[in-house]
Write an enzyme that holds these catalytic residues in place. Structure first.
Site, PDB file in Angstrom:
ATOM      1  N   ARG A 104       0.852  -1.190   0.000  1.00  0.00           N
ATOM      2  CA  ARG A 104       0.000   0.000   0.000  1.00  0.00           C
ATOM      3  C   ARG A 104       0.892   1.246   0.000  1.00  0.00           C
ATOM      4  O   ARG A 104       2.102   1.146   0.189  1.00  0.00           O
ATOM      5  CB  ARG A 104      -0.930   0.012   1.215  1.00  0.00           C
ATOM      6  CG  ARG A 104      -0.224   0.237   2.514  1.00  0.00           C
ATOM      7  CD  ARG A 104      -1.209   0.311   3.666  1.00  0.00           C
ATOM      8  NE  ARG A 104      -0.520   0.625   4.907  1.00  0.00           N
ATOM      9  CZ  ARG A 104      -1.100   0.664   6.092  1.00  0.00           C
ATOM     10  NH1 ARG A 104      -2.383   0.389   6.210  1.00  0.00           N
ATOM     11  NH2 ARG A 104      -0.411   0.959   7.166  1.00  0.00           N
ATOM     12  N   CYS A 108       2.250   8.113  -6.120  1.00  0.00           N
ATOM     13  CA  CYS A 108       3.005   9.365  -6.024  1.00  0.00           C
ATOM     14  C   CYS A 108       2.027  10.508  -5.841  1.00  0.00           C
ATOM     15  O   CYS A 108       1.229  10.801  -6.737  1.00  0.00           O
ATOM     16  CB  CYS A 108       3.838   9.585  -7.280  1.00  0.00           C
ATOM     17  SG  CYS A 108       4.509  11.254  -7.289  1.00  0.00           S
ATOM     18  N   ASN A 142      -3.989   8.744   4.487  1.00  0.00           N
ATOM     19  CA  ASN A 142      -3.609   8.015   5.697  1.00  0.00           C
ATOM     20  C   ASN A 142      -2.113   8.176   5.962  1.00  0.00           C
ATOM     21  O   ASN A 142      -1.298   7.942   5.064  1.00  0.00           O
ATOM     22  CB  ASN A 142      -3.918   6.522   5.516  1.00  0.00           C
ATOM     23  CG  ASN A 142      -3.498   5.699   6.714  1.00  0.00           C
ATOM     24  OD1 ASN A 142      -3.966   5.915   7.828  1.00  0.00           O
ATOM     25  ND2 ASN A 142      -2.572   4.773   6.503  1.00  0.00           N
ATOM     26  N   GLU A 143      -1.783   8.600   7.145  1.00  0.00           N
ATOM     27  CA  GLU A 143      -0.388   8.634   7.624  1.00  0.00           C
ATOM     28  C   GLU A 143       0.587   9.130   6.564  1.00  0.00           C
ATOM     29  O   GLU A 143       1.494   8.409   6.130  1.00  0.00           O
ATOM     30  CB  GLU A 143       0.008   7.254   8.143  1.00  0.00           C
ATOM     31  CG  GLU A 143      -0.862   6.827   9.308  1.00  0.00           C
ATOM     32  CD  GLU A 143      -0.306   5.658  10.098  1.00  0.00           C
ATOM     33  OE1 GLU A 143       0.499   4.891   9.551  1.00  0.00           O
ATOM     34  OE2 GLU A 143      -0.681   5.521  11.282  1.00  0.00           O
ATOM     35  N   CYS A 149       9.603  10.580  -3.172  1.00  0.00           N
ATOM     36  CA  CYS A 149       9.482   9.882  -4.458  1.00  0.00           C
ATOM     37  C   CYS A 149      10.491  10.448  -5.468  1.00  0.00           C
ATOM     38  O   CYS A 149      10.846  11.626  -5.418  1.00  0.00           O
ATOM     39  CB  CYS A 149       8.051  10.067  -4.950  1.00  0.00           C
ATOM     40  SG  CYS A 149       7.737   9.406  -6.576  1.00  0.00           S
ATOM     41  N   CYS A 151      10.131   9.873  -8.968  1.00  0.00           N
ATOM     42  CA  CYS A 151       9.577   9.696 -10.320  1.00  0.00           C
ATOM     43  C   CYS A 151       9.846  10.946 -11.164  1.00  0.00           C
ATOM     44  O   CYS A 151      10.216  11.990 -10.636  1.00  0.00           O
ATOM     45  CB  CYS A 151       8.078   9.393 -10.233  1.00  0.00           C
ATOM     46  SG  CYS A 151       7.057  10.851  -9.942  1.00  0.00           S
ATOM     47  N   CYS A 154       8.288  14.085  -9.906  1.00  0.00           N
ATOM     48  CA  CYS A 154       8.899  14.620  -8.687  1.00  0.00           C
ATOM     49  C   CYS A 154      10.243  15.281  -9.000  1.00  0.00           C
ATOM     50  O   CYS A 154      10.580  16.313  -8.429  1.00  0.00           O
ATOM     51  CB  CYS A 154       9.072  13.521  -7.643  1.00  0.00           C
ATOM     52  SG  CYS A 154       7.480  13.087  -6.896  1.00  0.00           S
ATOM     53  N   GLU A 302      -6.405   6.804  15.418  1.00  0.00           N
ATOM     54  CA  GLU A 302      -6.164   5.380  15.668  1.00  0.00           C
ATOM     55  C   GLU A 302      -5.515   5.278  17.044  1.00  0.00           C
ATOM     56  O   GLU A 302      -4.427   5.803  17.267  1.00  0.00           O
ATOM     57  CB  GLU A 302      -5.231   4.775  14.611  1.00  0.00           C
ATOM     58  CG  GLU A 302      -5.875   4.720  13.236  1.00  0.00           C
ATOM     59  CD  GLU A 302      -4.974   4.123  12.169  1.00  0.00           C
ATOM     60  OE1 GLU A 302      -3.973   3.470  12.525  1.00  0.00           O
ATOM     61  OE2 GLU A 302      -5.266   4.324  10.980  1.00  0.00           O
TER      62      GLU A 302
HETATM   63  C1  GLA Z   1      -1.268   2.395  10.809  1.00  0.00           C
HETATM   64  C2  GLA Z   1      -2.314   2.530   9.732  1.00  0.00           C
HETATM   65  C3  GLA Z   1      -3.400   1.537   9.853  1.00  0.00           C
HETATM   66  C4  GLA Z   1      -2.889   0.207  10.288  1.00  0.00           C
HETATM   67  C5  GLA Z   1      -2.160   0.338  11.568  1.00  0.00           C
HETATM   68  C6  GLA Z   1      -1.714  -1.011  12.073  1.00  0.00           C
HETATM   69  O1  GLA Z   1      -1.394   3.264  11.831  1.00  0.00           O
HETATM   70  O2  GLA Z   1      -2.873   3.796   9.609  1.00  0.00           O
HETATM   71  O3  GLA Z   1      -4.035   1.448   8.597  1.00  0.00           O
HETATM   72  O4  GLA Z   1      -2.055  -0.300   9.316  1.00  0.00           O
HETATM   73  O5  GLA Z   1      -1.045   1.156  11.344  1.00  0.00           O
HETATM   74  O6  GLA Z   1      -1.200  -0.941  13.327  1.00  0.00           O
HETATM   75 ZN    ZN Z   2       6.709  11.081  -7.700  1.00  0.00          ZN
END
Ligand code: GLA
Ligand code: ZN
Length: 654
Positions: A104, A108, A142-143, A149, A151, A154, A302
């Site tokens: 996952r 880019c 996410n995070e 990168c 590419c 970039c 989270e």
């Molecule tokens: C990260 C991600 C989640 C999951 C957790 C697992 O924080 O945001 O999608 O993968 O880790 O601990």
């Molecule tokens: Zn890139």
């Protein structure tokens, strides 16, 4: 009321389970669910064909039960068709090649082609769900990390960013000092954002690395802004944020969150506490740091819900009290929403051994019962979210310091975060609230400002700190201050700490980066402390000596000094001390400044206070695996491992 949320992935479970899951969550005390993170392939199974029916259904399952929804944009990972049909959307690695798909995050975020598709799915979702008041917030992607990168998009963006910044190649060559190793560029196309995979960042020109990181951070911020602008058009009132984590390549969080509604963080404190006392950690620092992104309360998107097992061997299980302890620790440091990760461990995929609250067997378990107790306990404190932390002490943080110290390590035991954490831990270990704020922020309202390892000079800082100290404030500076200018090149022709010389009242004619080696210092008052990492051999000019080295050829030389400055003072800490040294130093400073503190807290117990119109709430957290007993506020307090006691103005122990 502190909001309790849950990360739920309906697409991982059969439809028959959803209602039962929602009922069980509702009964547990969950009021908000976070949905749709990573669900792009279900929302747009083929290019341009959107399917929201299943998510509509899932949202209804929860909203029918009076619950709220946080939607995530699913852009952390594109669906397989995207990478296959539009390979320009792929991230390239340090080897200068597109990454393989199948995990996952390998998109880019700079690629215009990726932006086109990401923008479209975000807009389709936002348009589809606009006007639904139960959707109270959006999590962008996410995070997010600092975009490293390599590419073609970039590369060209990096060159464009440098052109904008420096105008000419001559100016860039001068700023980076490229005469070294024949590094001078004669054409913009020669500039490569590449890091050969077998090459440590330390081999690169630190000035190049500093700009490369600044550029990457600016792309991350730009990407957040890009998604926020789309969402805002359809959701004028929803909270828009993103969930931060602290990855290897850190973005500039203050910049990233400046345009968002609330700071949010994924809080995974260690399940296994380090046995080695040298392996210092303080999760409280992370939480104070996140509160500083916007200088207000924050969300946890989270929160640790079970032992880890993703990507790594399993950690040991969370002992009784740990989930509660860490959750309340987050609240103690300013979290107003706790969204647990995740409702149930997944049966497939790389995270199938990463534990949620429920295990694969789907039975009620010890973790569920523990959280049920926690949520009932929080219900008895309904006004908590109307309280905030007020601090008289600030630790300054700078993304430039982070970048510079990570990419050019100063010694084998000199780490920026550890330096900041040592100060943070000493404050909460004395029951004193501490903010972690960006180094460019106004210092008004503070009485003590702790400035550790300020290696890249923020041009206004020395003047601001002098004014702060002159008016009665106390400043603490440390080794590696004032070493480099904004270009990342070392300041020439001035003794360290350069711009801080007048404030510190001492110079550093010599230093000894002792790394893992051990030295000792003795305070003028008598106590001795072990030091390691770095030793500045100080020559006081106007400062008094606070401690001297006792070993090696510089025995007798000043290691820590105190300089009276106007109505205030500046300390200079030349060595990286053991925890006790920071405790003694800060005790002295708090006493001088009239800041109340407690000296009875055993190691690992931290205390923070939230205050509001209805009074204050003081959190005593035992962040150790052993029971502790100590006197506090006229009583003898006993805390089990990870237990949190909350004392309120109303004298109620919870
Ligand atoms: C990260 C991600 C989640 C999951 C957790 C697992 O924080 O945001 O999608 O993968 O880790 O601990
Ligand atoms: Zn890139």
């Amino acid at each position: 009321m502190i909001t309790i949320g849950m990360a739920y992935y309906p697409e991982h479970w059969p439809r028959e389970l959803w209602d039962e899951d929602a009922d069980r969550m509702r009964a547990l005390g969950v009021r908000t669910v976070r949905l749709a993170e990573f669900a792009w392939s279900r929302l747009e199974p083929r290019e341009g064909q959107f399917d929201f029916a299943w998510l509509d259904d899932a949202i209804d399952v929860f909203t029918r039960r009076g619950m709220h929804v946080i939607l995530s944009t699913p852009t952390n990972n594109g669906p397989m068709w995207l990478y296959h049909d539009h390979p320009e959307t792929l991230q390239w690695g340090r080897d200068g090649r597109p990454t393989d798909t199948g995990i996952r995050g390998h998109r880019c975020i700079v690629s215009p082609v990726f932006r086109k598709y990401a923008g479209r799915i975000v807009e389709e979702m936002a348009r589809h769900y606009a006007g639904r008041p139960e959707i109270v917030a959006w999590q962008i992607d996410n995070e997010l990390e600092n975009s490293h990168c390599t590419c073609p998009a970039c590369r060209s963006a990096f060159r464009g960013w440098l052109r904008e910044k420096y105008g000419t190649l001559e100016a860039l060559n001068r700023a980076w000092g490229n005469a070294v190793w024949s590094g001078e560029y004669s054409d913009w196309d020669q500039i490569q954002p590449l890091l050969a995979p077998d090459c440590m960042p330390d081999w690169h020109n630190p000035s190049f690395m500093l700009d490369f990181e600044r550029f990457g951070a600016s792309r991350t911020t730009d990407y957040v802004t890009f998604q926020r602008d789309i969402l805002r058009r359809y959701f004028p009132d929803a909270v828009i944020t993103t969930n931060a984590c602290f990855p290897v390549h850190m973005p500039d969080f203050h910049q990233e969150f400046a345009g968002l509604d609330v700071a949010a963080y994924d809080n995974y404190p260690p399940v296994e506490l380090p046995e080695d006392p040298d392996k210092f950690y303080s999760n409280g620092f992370a939480l104070d740091f996140v509160r500083g992104f916007q200088r207000k309360n924050f969300w946890i998107l989270e929160q640790l819900g079970g032992p880890g097992g993703c990507w790594n061997p399993f950690s040991s299980t969370t002992p009784p009290g740990m989930l509660t302890g860490y959750a309340l620790q987050a609240v103690a440091h300013g979290a107003d929403l706790l969204c647990f990760f995740r409702w149930r461990s997944c049966c497939s995929g790389a995270e199938s051994m990463g534990h949620g609250i429920l295990d694969h067997d789907n039975r009620d378990n010890r973790r569920l019962r523990e959280l049920a107790d926690l949520f009932q306990r929080l219900e008895k404190l309904p006004e908590l979210d109307q309280t905030t932390l007020t601090s008289q002490v600030a630790i300054l943080y700078g993304a430039d310091q982070e970048f510079a110290l990570k990419n050019q390590r100063q010694s084998k035991k000199y780490d920026y975060w550890t330096q900041l954490q040592l100060f943070q831990e000493a404050c909460t270990g004395l029951s004193v609230n501490v903010d972690v704020i960006q180094e460019t922020e106004d210092l008004e309202g503070y009485r003590v400002v702790l400035v550790s390892s300020h290696i890249v000079i923020e041009p206004t800082l020395a003047g601001r700190l002098e004014a702060f100290a002159a008016k009665g404030g106390t400043v603490v500076l440390t080794s590696r201050s004032g070493v480099k200018d904004k270009t990342g090149c070392c300041v020439f022709g001035e003794p360290l700490p350069t711009v801080f010389r007048r404030l510190a009242g001492c110079i550093v004619p010599e230093y000894d980066p002792i790394g893992k080696g051990i030295q000792h210092i003795r305070a003028v008052r008598g106590e001795s402390y072990q030091v390691s990492g770095w030793c500045d051999l100080l020559e006081p000019e106007t400062a008094d000596v606070w401690a001297r080295y006792t070993d090696r050829f510089y025995a007798g030389t000043a290691a820590v000094t105190r300089n009276a400055f106007g109505d205030g003072a500046a300390y200079y800490v030349g060595a990286v001390g053991e925890r006790a040294m920071y405790r003694t130093l800060l005790t002295e400073i708090f006493r001088e400044q009239g800041i109340p503190y407690l000296t009875t807290l055993p190691r690992g117990v931290e205390v923070t206070t939230r205050e509001g119109p209805g009074g204050w709430y003081r959190f005593y957290f035992n962040n150790t695996a052993s029971g502790v007993h100590f006197p506090a506020e006229g009583e003898l307090l006993s805390l089990r491992p990870f237990e949190v006691a909350i004392r309120t103005t109303q004298e109620v122990w919870v």
